[in-house]
Motif scaffolding. Structure first.
Motif, PDB file in Angstrom:
ATOM      1  N   THR A  25      34.721  -8.970 -80.743  1.00 28.74           N
ATOM      2  CA  THR A  25      35.209  -9.543 -79.493  1.00 28.74           C
ATOM      3  C   THR A  25      35.815 -10.919 -79.740  1.00 28.74           C
ATOM      4  N   LEU A  26      35.170 -11.718 -80.600  1.00 25.98           N
ATOM      5  CA  LEU A  26      35.720 -13.032 -80.923  1.00 25.98           C
ATOM      6  C   LEU A  26      37.095 -12.905 -81.562  1.00 25.98           C
ATOM      7  N   SER A  27      37.259 -11.935 -82.430  1.00 25.27           N
ATOM      8  CA  SER A  27      38.541 -11.739 -83.096  1.00 25.27           C
ATOM      9  C   SER A  27      39.619 -11.304 -82.102  1.00 25.27           C
ATOM     10  N   ILE A  28      39.269 -10.416 -81.206  1.00 24.10           N
ATOM     11  CA  ILE A  28      40.239  -9.973 -80.201  1.00 24.10           C
ATOM     12  C   ILE A  28      40.590 -11.128 -79.267  1.00 24.10           C
ATOM     13  N   LEU A  29      39.587 -11.904 -78.850  1.00 22.72           N
ATOM     14  CA  LEU A  29      39.858 -13.049 -77.983  1.00 22.72           C
ATOM     15  C   LEU A  29      40.719 -14.100 -78.684  1.00 22.72           C
ATOM     16  N   HIS A  30      40.609 -14.177 -80.003  1.00 22.46           N
ATOM     17  CA  HIS A  30      41.474 -15.097 -80.752  1.00 22.46           C
ATOM     18  C   HIS A  30      42.937 -14.717 -80.540  1.00 22.46           C
ATOM     19  N   ARG A  31      43.214 -13.435 -80.594  1.00 21.06           N
ATOM     20  CA  ARG A  31      44.589 -12.973 -80.388  1.00 21.06           C
ATOM     21  C   ARG A  31      45.026 -13.153 -78.934  1.00 21.06           C
ATOM     22  N   VAL A  32      44.123 -12.869 -77.989  1.00 25.25           N
ATOM     23  CA  VAL A  32      44.443 -13.013 -76.567  1.00 25.25           C
ATOM     24  C   VAL A  32      44.737 -14.483 -76.235  1.00 25.25           C
ATOM     25  N   THR A  33      43.932 -15.408 -76.770  1.00 29.69           N
ATOM     26  CA  THR A  33      44.183 -16.823 -76.492  1.00 29.69           C
ATOM     27  C   THR A  33      45.475 -17.293 -77.138  1.00 29.69           C
ATOM     28  N   GLY A  34      45.855 -16.691 -78.247  1.00 30.24           N
ATOM     29  CA  GLY A  34      47.147 -17.026 -78.850  1.00 30.24           C
ATOM     30  C   GLY A  34      48.298 -16.676 -77.922  1.00 30.24           C
ATOM     31  N   VAL A  35      48.228 -15.513 -77.301  1.00 29.08           N
ATOM     32  CA  VAL A  35      49.257 -15.104 -76.336  1.00 29.08           C
ATOM     33  C   VAL A  35      49.224 -16.014 -75.109  1.00 29.08           C
ATOM     34  N   ALA A  36      48.018 -16.344 -74.641  1.00 32.76           N
ATOM     35  CA  ALA A  36      47.888 -17.237 -73.477  1.00 32.76           C
ATOM     36  C   ALA A  36      48.464 -18.613 -73.782  1.00 32.76           C
ATOM     37  N   THR A  87      38.241 -20.643 -83.591  1.00 31.32           N
ATOM     38  CA  THR A  87      38.230 -19.366 -84.296  1.00 31.32           C
ATOM     39  C   THR A  87      39.267 -19.349 -85.418  1.00 31.32           C
ATOM     40  N   GLY A  88      40.316 -20.142 -85.279  1.00 35.73           N
ATOM     41  CA  GLY A  88      41.282 -20.263 -86.372  1.00 35.73           C
ATOM     42  C   GLY A  88      40.647 -20.878 -87.601  1.00 35.73           C
ATOM     43  N   LEU A  89      39.809 -21.892 -87.401  1.00 36.80           N
ATOM     44  CA  LEU A  89      39.079 -22.474 -88.528  1.00 36.80           C
ATOM     45  C   LEU A  89      38.143 -21.443 -89.167  1.00 36.80           C
ATOM     46  N   ARG A  90      37.518 -20.641 -88.319  1.00 32.94           N
ATOM     47  CA  ARG A  90      36.629 -19.586 -88.826  1.00 32.94           C
ATOM     48  C   ARG A  90      37.420 -18.567 -89.647  1.00 32.94           C
ATOM     49  N   HIS A  91      38.595 -18.196 -89.154  1.00 28.69           N
ATOM     50  CA  HIS A  91      39.431 -17.251 -89.896  1.00 28.69           C
ATOM     51  C   HIS A  91      39.937 -17.859 -91.207  1.00 28.69           C
ATOM     52  N   LEU A  92      40.195 -19.150 -91.220  1.00 26.64           N
ATOM     53  CA  LEU A  92      40.578 -19.801 -92.476  1.00 26.64           C
ATOM     54  C   LEU A  92      39.446 -19.723 -93.501  1.00 26.64           C
ATOM     55  N   ALA A  93      38.220 -19.884 -93.023  1.00 28.45           N
ATOM     56  CA  ALA A  93      37.073 -19.734 -93.928  1.00 28.45           C
ATOM     57  C   ALA A  93      37.015 -18.307 -94.466  1.00 28.45           C
ATOM     58  N   PHE A  94      37.297 -17.335 -93.616  1.00 26.90           N
ATOM     59  CA  PHE A  94      37.339 -15.947 -94.087  1.00 26.90           C
ATOM     60  C   PHE A  94      38.429 -15.758 -95.139  1.00 26.90           C
ATOM     61  N   ASP A  95      39.569 -16.426 -94.948  1.00 28.90           N
ATOM     62  CA  ASP A  95      40.684 -16.288 -95.888  1.00 28.90           C
ATOM     63  C   ASP A  95      40.339 -16.796 -97.287  1.00 28.90           C
ATOM     64  N   ILE A  96      39.457 -17.789 -97.361  1.00 26.04           N
ATOM     65  CA  ILE A  96      39.070 -18.283 -98.692  1.00 26.04           C
ATOM     66  C   ILE A  96      37.838 -17.563 -99.227  1.00 26.04           C
ATOM     67  N   GLY A  97      37.387 -16.544 -98.482  1.00 32.73           N
ATOM     68  CA  GLY A  97      36.296 -15.721 -98.965  1.00 32.73           C
ATOM     69  C   GLY A  97      34.911 -16.185 -98.561  1.00 32.73           C
ATOM     70  N   TRP A  98      34.809 -17.082 -97.608  1.00 36.85           N
ATOM     71  CA  TRP A  98      33.506 -17.576 -97.182  1.00 36.85           C
ATOM     72  C   TRP A  98      33.163 -17.030 -95.805  1.00 36.85           C
ATOM     73  N   GLY A  99      31.927 -16.604 -95.619  1.00 37.35           N
ATOM     74  CA  GLY A  99      31.451 -16.217 -94.307  1.00 37.35           C
ATOM     75  C   GLY A  99      31.491 -14.741 -93.986  1.00 37.35           C
ATOM     76  N   PHE A 100      31.652 -13.889 -94.976  1.00 33.52           N
ATOM     77  CA  PHE A 100      31.698 -12.453 -94.715  1.00 33.52           C
ATOM     78  C   PHE A 100      30.315 -11.821 -94.567  1.00 33.52           C
ATOM     79  N   GLU A 101      29.287 -12.513 -95.060  1.00 33.47           N
ATOM     80  CA  GLU A 101      27.949 -11.962 -94.932  1.00 33.47           C
ATOM     81  C   GLU A 101      27.609 -11.844 -93.453  1.00 33.47           C
ATOM     82  N   LYS A 102      26.852 -10.826 -93.101  1.00 36.85           N
ATOM     83  CA  LYS A 102      26.562 -10.561 -91.690  1.00 36.85           C
ATOM     84  C   LYS A 102      25.878 -11.748 -91.014  1.00 36.85           C
ATOM     85  N   THR A 103      24.905 -12.343 -91.679  1.00 37.04           N
ATOM     86  CA  THR A 103      24.198 -13.470 -91.056  1.00 37.04           C
ATOM     87  C   THR A 103      25.106 -14.679 -90.901  1.00 37.04           C
ATOM     88  N   THR A 104      25.943 -14.929 -91.905  1.00 33.55           N
ATOM     89  CA  THR A 104      26.868 -16.062 -91.822  1.00 33.55           C
ATOM     90  C   THR A 104      27.925 -15.826 -90.747  1.00 33.55           C
TER      91      THR A 104
END
Length: 134
Positions: A25-36, A87-104
């Motif tokens: 849901t957070l990922s989808i809302l990231h895209r929705v807020t981009g359009v908004a 959420t963009g900062l969160r996605h940037l962390a994903f891009d560098i390979g950090w934060g994929f673990e379920k708990t993180t």
């Protein structure tokens, strides 16, 4: 090798196990807020074009700018901007390979929601209530 979950579409057609998570849901809302935000930017451009025609044009639209609906739109755009940035900062962390673990991933999702609530409340207070004090 463990079987990986398939996309939500595959679940709709009856293929594969897929569970909805609030991180989706957070990922989808990231895209929705981009359009908004694009829509809000268009509104800002229209306002600036109107203001560029001179004081008379600006004065004609001023009652709308200070109305409750305009304040609601500005508030929603501000919240969308803060959410999209967080959420963009969160996605940037994903891009560098950090934060994929379920708990993180869940921890950062909760952090994003908390940051959006706190920063939005602070910004709205500073814009609308503190600025109206005599």
């Amino acid at each position: 090798m463990a079987e990986r979950p398939l996309s939500p579409f595959m679940k709709v057609v009856g293929i594969g196990p897929y569970r909805w998570a609030y991180t989706n849901t957070l990922s989808i809302l990231h895209r929705v807020t981009g359009v908004a935000l694009v829509a809000a930017l268009l509104g800002l451009v229209i306002w600036l074009i109107g203001a560029s025609f001179g004081r008379d044009s600006y004065d004609a639209f001023k009652p709308f700018f200070v109305s409750l609906p305009a304040k609601v739109v500005v508030s929603l755009a501000l919240i969308a901007l803060i959410y999209h940035f967080s959420t963009g900062l969160r996605h940037l962390a994903f891009d560098i390979g950090w934060g994929f673990e379920k708990t993180t991933a869940r921890r950062t999702a909760n952090l994003v929601i908390a940051a959006v609530v706190i920063v939005s409340a602070l910004c709205l207070y500073l814009i609308f209530w503190r600025g109206t004090a005599p």
